[in-house]
Design a protein around this motif. Structure first.
Motif, mmCIF file in Angstrom:
data_model
loop_
_atom_site.group_PDB
_atom_site.id
_atom_site.type_symbol
_atom_site.label_atom_id
_atom_site.label_comp_id
_atom_site.label_asym_id
_atom_site.label_seq_id
_atom_site.Cartn_x
_atom_site.Cartn_y
_atom_site.Cartn_z
ATOM 1 N N HIS A 321 -1.876 4.658 12.268
ATOM 2 C CA HIS A 321 -1.010 4.859 13.227
ATOM 3 C C HIS A 321 -1.999 4.637 15.119
ATOM 4 O O HIS A 321 -1.594 4.481 15.099
ATOM 5 C CB HIS A 321 -0.258 6.340 13.536
ATOM 6 C CG HIS A 321 0.710 6.272 14.340
ATOM 7 N ND1 HIS A 321 1.797 5.863 14.397
ATOM 8 C CD2 HIS A 321 0.552 7.625 15.166
ATOM 9 C CE1 HIS A 321 2.357 6.066 15.425
ATOM 10 N NE2 HIS A 321 1.616 7.554 16.244
ATOM 11 N N GLU A 322 -2.601 5.344 14.590
ATOM 12 C CA GLU A 322 -3.536 5.579 15.873
ATOM 13 C C GLU A 322 -3.783 4.000 16.281
ATOM 14 O O GLU A 322 -3.513 3.361 17.489
ATOM 15 C CB GLU A 322 -4.736 6.604 15.750
ATOM 16 C CG GLU A 322 -4.308 7.550 15.627
ATOM 17 C CD GLU A 322 -4.202 7.512 16.899
ATOM 18 O OE1 GLU A 322 -4.169 7.681 17.663
ATOM 19 O OE2 GLU A 322 -3.252 9.250 17.256
ATOM 20 N N ILE A 366 -3.096 -3.582 8.080
ATOM 21 C CA ILE A 366 -2.949 -1.299 8.662
ATOM 22 C C ILE A 366 -1.877 -0.792 8.056
ATOM 23 O O ILE A 366 -1.672 0.281 7.732
ATOM 24 C CB ILE A 366 -3.247 -1.307 10.067
ATOM 25 C CG1 ILE A 366 -4.917 -1.313 10.166
ATOM 26 C CG2 ILE A 366 -2.774 -0.117 10.197
ATOM 27 C CD1 ILE A 366 -4.865 -1.832 12.014
ATOM 28 N N ASN A 367 -0.662 -2.127 8.505
ATOM 29 C CA ASN A 367 0.912 -1.305 7.586
ATOM 30 C C ASN A 367 0.247 -1.198 5.914
ATOM 31 O O ASN A 367 1.257 -0.100 5.868
ATOM 32 C CB ASN A 367 1.846 -2.298 8.123
ATOM 33 C CG ASN A 367 2.073 -2.419 9.372
ATOM 34 O OD1 ASN A 367 1.612 -1.617 10.016
ATOM 35 N ND2 ASN A 367 2.609 -4.232 9.955
ATOM 36 N N ASP A 368 -0.279 -1.827 5.521
ATOM 37 C CA ASP A 368 -0.682 -2.144 3.928
ATOM 38 C C ASP A 368 -1.298 -0.374 3.780
ATOM 39 O O ASP A 368 -0.818 0.309 2.709
ATOM 40 C CB ASP A 368 -1.097 -3.110 3.308
ATOM 41 C CG ASP A 368 -0.248 -4.507 3.172
ATOM 42 O OD1 ASP A 368 0.849 -4.396 4.051
ATOM 43 O OD2 ASP A 368 -1.378 -5.314 3.025
ATOM 44 N N SER A 373 -0.774 4.853 2.265
ATOM 45 C CA SER A 373 -1.319 6.827 2.194
ATOM 46 C C SER A 373 0.271 7.430 2.653
ATOM 47 O O SER A 373 0.006 8.496 2.111
ATOM 48 C CB SER A 373 -1.860 6.636 3.663
ATOM 49 O OG SER A 373 -2.476 5.642 3.769
ATOM 50 N N LYS A 374 0.835 7.148 2.546
ATOM 51 C CA LYS A 374 2.405 7.893 2.862
ATOM 52 C C LYS A 374 2.569 8.013 0.945
ATOM 53 O O LYS A 374 3.349 8.988 1.201
ATOM 54 C CB LYS A 374 3.484 6.514 3.384
ATOM 55 C CG LYS A 374 3.041 7.319 4.908
ATOM 56 C CD LYS A 374 4.914 6.157 5.279
ATOM 57 C CE LYS A 374 4.010 6.036 6.601
ATOM 58 N NZ LYS A 374 4.960 5.478 7.776
ATOM 59 N N GLY A 504 -0.736 -5.185 -1.840
ATOM 60 C CA GLY A 504 0.377 -5.568 -1.832
ATOM 61 C C GLY A 504 1.084 -5.061 -3.354
ATOM 62 O O GLY A 504 2.374 -4.812 -3.431
ATOM 63 N N LEU A 505 0.762 -5.996 -4.242
ATOM 64 C CA LEU A 505 1.228 -4.950 -5.854
ATOM 65 C C LEU A 505 1.342 -4.704 -5.793
ATOM 66 O O LEU A 505 2.203 -3.676 -6.639
ATOM 67 C CB LEU A 505 0.777 -6.358 -6.644
ATOM 68 C CG LEU A 505 1.107 -7.666 -6.690
ATOM 69 C CD1 LEU A 505 0.150 -8.587 -7.645
ATOM 70 C CD2 LEU A 505 2.513 -7.847 -6.851
#
Length: 543
Positions: A321-322, A366-368, A373-374, A504-505
């Protein structure tokens, strides 16, 4: 008294003597000797044979014979069941052939002698046939009523003695088996960590065996005939348990004596008394305690690992996020600078595009990481809503258009009619399609990509199916086995050539599972791959 009377008295005396001799027989050897002596003294005949049933071999055996060569005796025993002895054994019929030349029951023989008269009689006792006695002579009409009476007496006597010997042998065998079993049981009880105790109605010990007795008494050999109160001074709790069993209360209890733990099973008898089984379970208790400690340690280790995983996920989520904030600023300023300066300086415009592209790639990575992580931290919550699959597919086609055009691929989308109402997480479904179509375009150059969407019913459930097929580089079986692992691509060369984190997968499969579906893949090297996803057409809100 005439000669006939004296002969009869003599025969009776002989029979009495024979009966007395038979009464002292204790084994088959002496039994055979007595029969042969009896026949010699009573019957003057050329050929005799006693067939007795061998219960071990299930056949008639010729126990004693007169007038046979060894070869003739073996032949007579071999064919006994199919000749006169076998017939008489089965029917208990008395066969008296006065002259074989005039009797239809005559049977041919391979023996060297010629038989003219025969007398066969069954050996029975209590209606059970045990054998057959046979007499034969070369003289016709050799056997009279006296021979019949004498042979009948011998047959009955033989039956009684043979049955007695058989019963005696059976008793000896049973006794030997019992002794052997008792020895094995005693050895077993004496070596295992148990003790067997039997207490009579008066409270006296009638049996005490087993290695566990060493923990109950200083002198285990002196326990027999002792009262339980005096016998187990080292284990008063055990004496109480046995007393309860004597009172009719069967019990199972554990007693600790020194550093040993004993399990006691006291079973009350219906007519008084009790049987007590003492089992030394010290080693088992120690093993259970050790296993319990190991389980507790494993639980602590698991909790620590889960806490570490959550901490890692929290850290990655926070850092991702940072990092996204300054990256978005870089991308924005690169776009502004390109608009202001791009038309004046081509070199500067190319540099700005590289900055923009690199920042975009970094933002995607970073989004991946943030999504993984979420999901691992359990922070990704599905938002289930009714969706328009056609609008969703249009948005996905726009998103993958750049990579599709760059690799010169042809995309075909086939959507089945009448899909009906669909409810799912639109964001998750869009991410699944973008990941699958993005991979298909990334690993395919100037090829074909087919996306199919349809609904089917399986075991009463409506399922939404998504299939992405490409004509790209394909994968081997070894690569397929790890294709859904995090941070993993087919091999190192693939990662260098095509880029990406290999997440991704992994994210795709986790999103599919969160919506209650499954994903699988088939592939052939050099021919392409096909990914198939199904999720419930109506995803449950509780997932």
């Amino acid at each position: 008294m005439d000669n006939e009377g004296r002969d009869l008295i003599a025969v009776v005396d002989q029979l009495s003597t024979i009966a007395s001799c038979f009464a002292m027989v204790n084994d088959l050897g002496s039994f055979t000797e007595q029969i042969e002596l009896a026949l010699e003294s009573l019957v003057d005949v050329e050929y005799t044979g006693l067939y007795l049933w061998d219960f071990d071999e299930n056949r008639l055996r010729l126990f004693c014979a007169k007038g046979f060569t060894d070869q003739e005796r073996a032949e007579a025993e071999r064919t006994a069941w199919n000749r006169h002895p076998g017939h008489i054994y089965r029917t208990q019929e008395v066969v008296h052939v006065h002259d074989t030349e005039a009797d239809h029951r005559t049977q041919s023989s391979r023996r060297s002698f010629r038989v003219r008269s025969r007398l066969f009689m069954p050996v029975t006792v209590r209606d059970q046939t045990l054998g057959v006695f046979g007499l034969a002579s070369c003289i016709p009409n050799q056997f009279n009523e006296q021979h019949v009476a004498v042979l009948r007496f011998i047959c009955r006597l033989t039956g009684v003695v043979y049955r007695h010997l058989l019963d005696q042998r059976e008793r000896q065998k049973v006794q030997a088996d019992l002794v052997s079993t008792a020895r094995r049981l005693q050895l077993l009880v004496s070596t295992l960590p148990i003790a067997l105790i039997v207490v009579d109605v008066s409270g006296h010990i009638s049996l005490a065996q087993g290695a566990a007795l060493d923990h109950l008494s200083d002198d285990p050999s002196s326990l027999v005939d002792c009262l339980i109160e005096r016998a187990f001074t080292r284990a008063p709790a055990l004496a109480m348990t046995i007393s309860d069993a004597l009172a009719g209360q069967s019990k199972i209890a554990e007693h600790t004596i020194g550093d040993q733990t004993l399990e006691v099973r006291a079973q009350a008898h219906q007519n008084g008394g009790a049987t007590v089984m003492v089992h030394n379970i010290t080693e088992q208790k120690r093993n259970l305690d050790q296993m319990r400690r190991l389980n507790e340690e494993l639980s602590r280790t698991r909790d620590q690992a889960l806490a570490a995983t959550r901490a890692k996920s929290d850290f990655l989520a926070t850092m991702s996020h940072e990092l996204r904030t300054p990256l978005n600023a870089i991308i924005g300023y690169a776009e502004l600078a390109d608009e202001e300066l791009g038309f004046e300086d081509a070199c500067t415009s190319d540099d700005l595009k590289r900055i923009h592209t690199s920042a975009g790639q970094l933002l995607q990575l970073i989004n991946d990481i943030l999504d993984v992580s979420k999901i691992e931290a359990g922070r990704l919550v599905l938002d289930i809503q009714r969706l328009d699959i056609h609008e969703l597919l249009k948005a996905v086609e726009v998103a993958i258009a750049p990579i599709q055009q760059r690799n010169c691929n042809d995309l075909q989308v086939i959507v089945a009619d009448n899909l009906g109402v669909l409810e799912a997480d639109e964001t998750a479904l869009r991410r699944i399609l973008i990941n699958l179509l993005g991979n298909a375009n990334k690993f395919t150059n100037a090829g074909d990509i087919l996306l199919r969407v349809w609904v089917e019913h399986v075991r009463g459930q409506r399922r939404l199916n998504l299939s992405v097929r490409d004509t790209g580089i394909g994968m081997t079986q070894a690569q397929l086995s790890r294709v859904f692992e995090a941070f993993t691509q087919a091999d190192a060369s693939t990662s260098r050539k095509y880029g990406g984190t290999g997440l991704g997968l992994t994210i795709t499969r986790q999103l599919v599972h969160m919506m209650g579906g499954e994903i699988d893949v088939t592939s052939t090297p050099g021919e392409g791959s096909c990914f198939h996803v199904w999720i419930p057409a109506l995803v449950s809100v509780g997932r």
